[in-house]
Each structure stands twice: as structure tokens, then as C-alpha cells.
Motif scaffolding. Structure first.
Motif, short mmCIF file in Angstrom:
data_model
loop_
_atom_site.label_atom_id
_atom_site.label_comp_id
_atom_site.label_asym_id
_atom_site.label_seq_id
_atom_site.Cartn_x
_atom_site.Cartn_y
_atom_site.Cartn_z
N GLY A 1 -27.61 -18.41 107.67
CA GLY A 1 -28.46 -19.40 108.31
C GLY A 1 -29.55 -19.91 107.38
O GLY A 1 -29.84 -21.12 107.34
N LEU A 2 -30.16 -19.00 106.62
CA LEU A 2 -31.19 -19.41 105.68
C LEU A 2 -30.60 -20.30 104.59
O LEU A 2 -31.23 -21.30 104.18
CB LEU A 2 -31.84 -18.17 105.05
N ALA A 3 -29.41 -19.99 104.11
CA ALA A 3 -28.77 -20.83 103.09
C ALA A 3 -28.58 -22.25 103.60
O ALA A 3 -28.80 -23.23 102.87
CB ALA A 3 -27.44 -20.22 102.67
N GLU A 4 -28.19 -22.39 104.87
CA GLU A 4 -27.99 -23.73 105.42
C GLU A 4 -29.31 -24.48 105.55
O GLU A 4 -29.38 -25.69 105.30
CB GLU A 4 -27.28 -23.64 106.77
N LEU A 5 -30.36 -23.77 105.92
CA LEU A 5 -31.68 -24.42 106.00
C LEU A 5 -32.11 -24.92 104.62
O LEU A 5 -32.52 -26.08 104.47
CB LEU A 5 -32.72 -23.44 106.54
N ALA B 1 -39.18 -12.20 103.05
CA ALA B 1 -39.43 -12.59 101.66
C ALA B 1 -38.28 -12.18 100.76
O ALA B 1 -37.86 -12.93 99.87
CB ALA B 1 -40.74 -11.97 101.18
N ASP B 2 -37.75 -10.99 100.97
CA ASP B 2 -36.64 -10.51 100.15
C ASP B 2 -35.41 -11.39 100.34
O ASP B 2 -34.70 -11.71 99.37
CB ASP B 2 -36.31 -9.06 100.51
N LEU B 3 -35.15 -11.82 101.56
CA LEU B 3 -33.99 -12.68 101.80
C LEU B 3 -34.19 -14.05 101.16
O LEU B 3 -33.23 -14.61 100.60
CB LEU B 3 -33.75 -12.82 103.31
N VAL B 4 -35.40 -14.58 101.20
CA VAL B 4 -35.65 -15.86 100.53
C VAL B 4 -35.41 -15.73 99.03
O VAL B 4 -34.82 -16.62 98.40
CB VAL B 4 -37.09 -16.35 100.81
N ARG B 5 -35.83 -14.62 98.44
CA ARG B 5 -35.57 -14.40 97.00
C ARG B 5 -34.08 -14.33 96.72
O ARG B 5 -33.59 -14.89 95.73
CB ARG B 5 -36.24 -13.11 96.53
N ALA B 6 -33.34 -13.63 97.58
CA ALA B 6 -31.90 -13.46 97.35
C ALA B 6 -31.14 -14.77 97.47
O ALA B 6 -30.21 -15.03 96.69
CB ALA B 6 -31.34 -12.45 98.35
N ILE B 7 -31.53 -15.62 98.40
CA ILE B 7 -30.80 -16.87 98.63
C ILE B 7 -31.39 -18.03 97.84
O ILE B 7 -30.67 -18.87 97.30
CB ILE B 7 -30.79 -17.23 100.14
N GLY B 8 -32.72 -18.08 97.75
CA GLY B 8 -33.38 -19.21 97.09
C GLY B 8 -33.49 -19.08 95.59
O GLY B 8 -33.50 -20.09 94.88
N PRO C 1 -29.50 -31.47 96.77
CA PRO C 1 -28.85 -31.41 95.46
C PRO C 1 -28.47 -30.00 95.02
O PRO C 1 -27.60 -29.83 94.18
CB PRO C 1 -29.92 -32.00 94.53
N ASN C 2 -29.12 -28.99 95.59
CA ASN C 2 -28.84 -27.60 95.22
C ASN C 2 -28.17 -26.82 96.35
O ASN C 2 -28.19 -25.59 96.35
CB ASN C 2 -30.14 -26.91 94.80
N ALA C 3 -27.54 -27.54 97.27
CA ALA C 3 -26.91 -26.88 98.42
C ALA C 3 -25.86 -25.87 97.99
O ALA C 3 -25.78 -24.76 98.55
CB ALA C 3 -26.30 -27.93 99.35
N ALA C 4 -25.05 -26.21 96.99
CA ALA C 4 -24.00 -25.29 96.55
C ALA C 4 -24.58 -24.00 96.00
O ALA C 4 -24.00 -22.92 96.17
CB ALA C 4 -23.11 -25.97 95.51
N PHE C 5 -25.73 -24.12 95.35
CA PHE C 5 -26.40 -22.94 94.79
C PHE C 5 -26.79 -21.97 95.90
O PHE C 5 -26.52 -20.76 95.82
CB PHE C 5 -27.64 -23.40 94.02
N TYR C 6 -27.40 -22.49 96.96
CA TYR C 6 -27.84 -21.62 98.06
C TYR C 6 -26.65 -20.99 98.77
O TYR C 6 -26.67 -19.79 99.11
CB TYR C 6 -28.69 -22.41 99.05
N ARG C 7 -25.62 -21.78 98.98
CA ARG C 7 -24.45 -21.25 99.70
C ARG C 7 -23.72 -20.21 98.86
O ARG C 7 -23.22 -19.21 99.41
CB ARG C 7 -23.53 -22.39 100.10
N ALA C 8 -23.66 -20.41 97.56
CA ALA C 8 -23.02 -19.41 96.70
C ALA C 8 -23.81 -18.11 96.69
O ALA C 8 -23.23 -17.01 96.72
CB ALA C 8 -22.89 -19.96 95.27
N ASN C 9 -25.13 -18.22 96.65
CA ASN C 9 -25.96 -17.02 96.71
C ASN C 9 -25.76 -16.27 98.02
O ASN C 9 -25.68 -15.03 98.05
CB ASN C 9 -27.43 -17.38 96.55
N ALA C 10 -25.66 -17.02 99.12
CA ALA C 10 -25.46 -16.38 100.42
C ALA C 10 -24.11 -15.68 100.48
O ALA C 10 -23.98 -14.59 101.04
CB ALA C 10 -25.57 -17.41 101.54
N ALA C 11 -23.08 -16.30 99.91
CA ALA C 11 -21.76 -15.69 99.91
C ALA C 11 -21.75 -14.40 99.10
O ALA C 11 -21.18 -13.38 99.52
CB ALA C 11 -20.72 -16.67 99.36
N ALA C 12 -22.39 -14.42 97.93
CA ALA C 12 -22.45 -13.22 97.10
C ALA C 12 -23.25 -12.12 97.78
O ALA C 12 -22.88 -10.94 97.74
CB ALA C 12 -23.05 -13.57 95.74
N TYR C 13 -24.35 -12.51 98.41
CA TYR C 13 -25.20 -11.52 99.08
C TYR C 13 -24.48 -10.95 100.30
O TYR C 13 -24.56 -9.74 100.57
CB TYR C 13 -26.52 -12.17 99.48
#
Length: 330
Positions: free
Chosen positions: A146-150, A41-48, A157-169
Motif C-alpha cells: 500500500g505504501l509503495a502505491e502511495l 519510519a522503517d517501512l518508509v526507508r525500506a520502500i522509499g 517517474p519513480n513508481a517502478a522503483f517503489y514497487r520493486a522495493n516493495a516486492a523485494a521487501y
């Protein structure tokens, strides 16, 4: 070889996992995601972030090995677009539910999958894969990417958002790993004394990452209780190596640890409890320090150092964490 392959494997593994087409969502909608464990759940919050409507099934201190999904849990999973779980049989009571969800075309995703594909999982003596992979922050980086890619595939439409969050995390996870490794391998800690004894065998990845030997009273699952011989064997280890500290875990009953302390005392050896319980299969409550993954690892590292009387170095600024007073570096 295990470590040298990480940089190359990460990109190859994460990209290979998401070749199959997935149904998307409209840009104005939030993804409906269910996460099983507190770490998931914490990882979903961080990436999503705000792009995800998250339902977390387990709360702080709940043992995922023994947690049985409720009727409301099953309803939430049936209504979800994705169910995120840890995997490797950590959520042992969910197997039939996951099978049923697959038949209903609900996407289920194991955070352990990129780590498995990269070959970074550890095996127990009988060839069973150890499910506690998150205790190496480098493995958690793979899980984050992996979660960011999923999420990017589900919500293009929000792929860049998830990938940026994963990079920062991931940058925070790198800082966390560097700090923890430096703290736990400090020259002031004799290598012979780098031994961690805990309620159950959840810390092998932690030990592998940070150069400590680990021993659990129970095995990798809390379903099977520790035997008398298990308790006596750990007590003998404590006595033979002069280990003075043993740790309870927040999600595991303390009875077996107390039995080991009594068995060690019978051998003329006094063993004390760590200054706090360690977080293992579950994180802490959200309103307590230890309620996020970053806090959980920091909590455990500082608890270990303080329990043995070793120096706690300052946290890197990148982690952006405020320590409670009793955790302050000293």
C-alpha cells in the motif's frame, strides 16, 4: 476463511485504495515524508529508499499511545508532502493534528488501511479494533504494498522503483513469516505451553499468526493502567497453567509485570522474566539489534524461544541479518 482470502484480497485492496489523483513531484526532487512510529519510519526507508527525505518523529522505545506531537513535529508535518502513520488510534494524541493537516491539503496515510480493507484486523472484546496489526508479517506485506502505491502516485517517474522495493521487501517478509511460524510451532513445544504473557495486550496478531495464546496485563492501550483485579487475574492464570515466564516490553514500564510476579509468588508459584524485553509498540534504537522491523520480529521470536529453553533455528539467508552473539541459534 481469514487466511484463504489473503492472496486474492491483497491485490484488490491495494489497487482500490489509490484511485484518487494526487499531485506529483519533479523527478529530481525527493519526496518530503514524515513518519510517526518507528515501524512506520522503517517501512518508509525500506520502500522509499533514497527517493524520500524522511523525518521520523518517534525514537526507539517511545510509546506511541502516549506520545504527544511537539511544535517541531507539527512544523515538519506541515512542510511534508505526506505523513505516514500506523492508524487505528495507535497515535491517539495526533487526531486533531491530522484533521488540521487535511485542511492544509497535506496527505496523511494510515498503514493499517489496506489491512482494514482486507478484513484482517482483530477486534477487542468491546468491538475496538486492535491497532497492533504489524505483528503478523503478512499484514505488514499489505502495508508495504500500500505504501509503495502511495509513493508511486506521489512520485510517478519513480513508481517502478517503489514497487520493486516493495516486492523485494515482501519476499523478505514471506521468509520471515515462514521461519517464525516453523520455529514457534515446532513439535518440541507442547501446544498447552504456547502461552505468551506480556505487559499489555499488543501481541494478539502475533499469537494469531504463530499459534500461541496471548494475554496482556493491560489492555490494547497503555493509557489506562492495569487494575488490581487485572494483576490478580494474570497471576491466577500463571498459577493455574504452570506458566513459568512473563515478559516486559521495551516501551512499557515494568511495574505491573513485577506486581504480577509478586502476586504469583504469593500463590506459591515462581515466575521468571524473559531473557530480554520484547519489542511491542516501538522498535529498538537504530544502532541495536531490533532497530528494524525484520530485526524486531526476529528479536522477539528468539527471545521467546530462549526464555522457555526451546531450540532457535537458523535464519533464512534471504533476511540477510547478522545475529548478535547472545541471539545465535543453539
Amino acid at each position: 476463511m481469514y487466511r484463504k482470502m489473503r492472496g486474492l484480497s491483497r491485490c484488490l485492496v491495494v489497487s482500490a485504495l489509490f484511485l484518487m489523483p494526487l499531485l506529483g513531484v519533479r523527478a529530481e526532487e525527493r519526496l518530503r515524508v514524515v513518519a510517526t512510529t518507528t515501524q512506520a519510519a522503517d517501512l518508509v526507508r525500506a520502500i522509499g529508499g533514497e527517493r524520500v527525505a524522511l523525518t521520523a518523529l518517534m525514537s526507539g522505545g517511545v510509546d506511541p499511545h502516549q506520545y504527544k506531537p511537539t511544535a517541531s513535529d507539527i512544523a515538519a508535518m506541515n512542510a511534508a508532502q505526506a505523513v505516514i502513520y500506523s492508524g487505528l488510534n495507535l497515535e491517539g494524541q495526533f487526531e486533531k493534528v491530522f484533521e488540521a493537516l487535511g485542511q492544509r491539503m497535506v496527505r496523511t496515510y494510515a498503514l493499517s488501511e489496506p489491512v482494514l480493507q482486507a478484513g484482517f484486523l482483530l477486534e477487542e472484546a468491546h468491538g475496538v479494533l486492535d491497532p497492533h496489526f504489524w505483528f503478523d508479517p503478512r499484514n505488514w506485506m499489505l502495508a508495504a504494498e500500500g505504501l509503495a502505491e502511495l509513493l508511486a502516485e506521489l512520485d510517478a517517474p519513480n513508481a517502478a522503483f517503489y514497487r520493486a522495493n516493495a516486492a523485494a521487501y515482501s519476499a523478505q517478509l514471506e521468509a520471515l513469516y515462514g521461519w517464525a511460524h516453523s520455529a514457534l510451532t515446532d513439535s518440541a513445544i507442547p501446544e498447552a505451553k504456547r502461552v505468551l504473557i506480556t505487559s499489555h495486550d499488543a501481541f494478539r496478531y502475533f499469537g494469531d499468526a504463530f499459534g500461541w495464546r496471548v494475554r496482556g496485563i493491560q489492555g490494547i492501550s497503555t493509557v489506562a493502567e492495569a487494575s488490581v483485579s487485572d494483576i490478580q487475574a494474570v497471576a491466577e492464570l500463571l498459577a493455574a497453567e504452570g506458566i513459568e515466564v512473563i515478559f516486559i516490553e521495551s516501551s512499557v514500564p515494568r511495574a505491573t509485570v513485577e506486581a504480577v510476579i509478586a502476586a504469583a509468588r504469593a500463590r506459591g508459584v515462581e515466575v521468571r522474566l524473559g531473557v530480554r524485553a520484547l519489542y511491542s509498540d516501538a522498535m529498538g534504537d537504530p544502532d541495536k539489534f531490533g532497530g528494524t522491523y525484520l530485526e524486531m520480529i526476529v528479536h522477539n521470536v528468539i527471545t521467546i524461544l530462549q526464555s522457555f529453553g526451546y531450540k532457535v533455528p537458523p535464519l533464512p539467508a534471504r533476511l540477510a541479518l547478522s545475529l548478535p552473539e547472545d541471539f545465535q541459534a543453539r
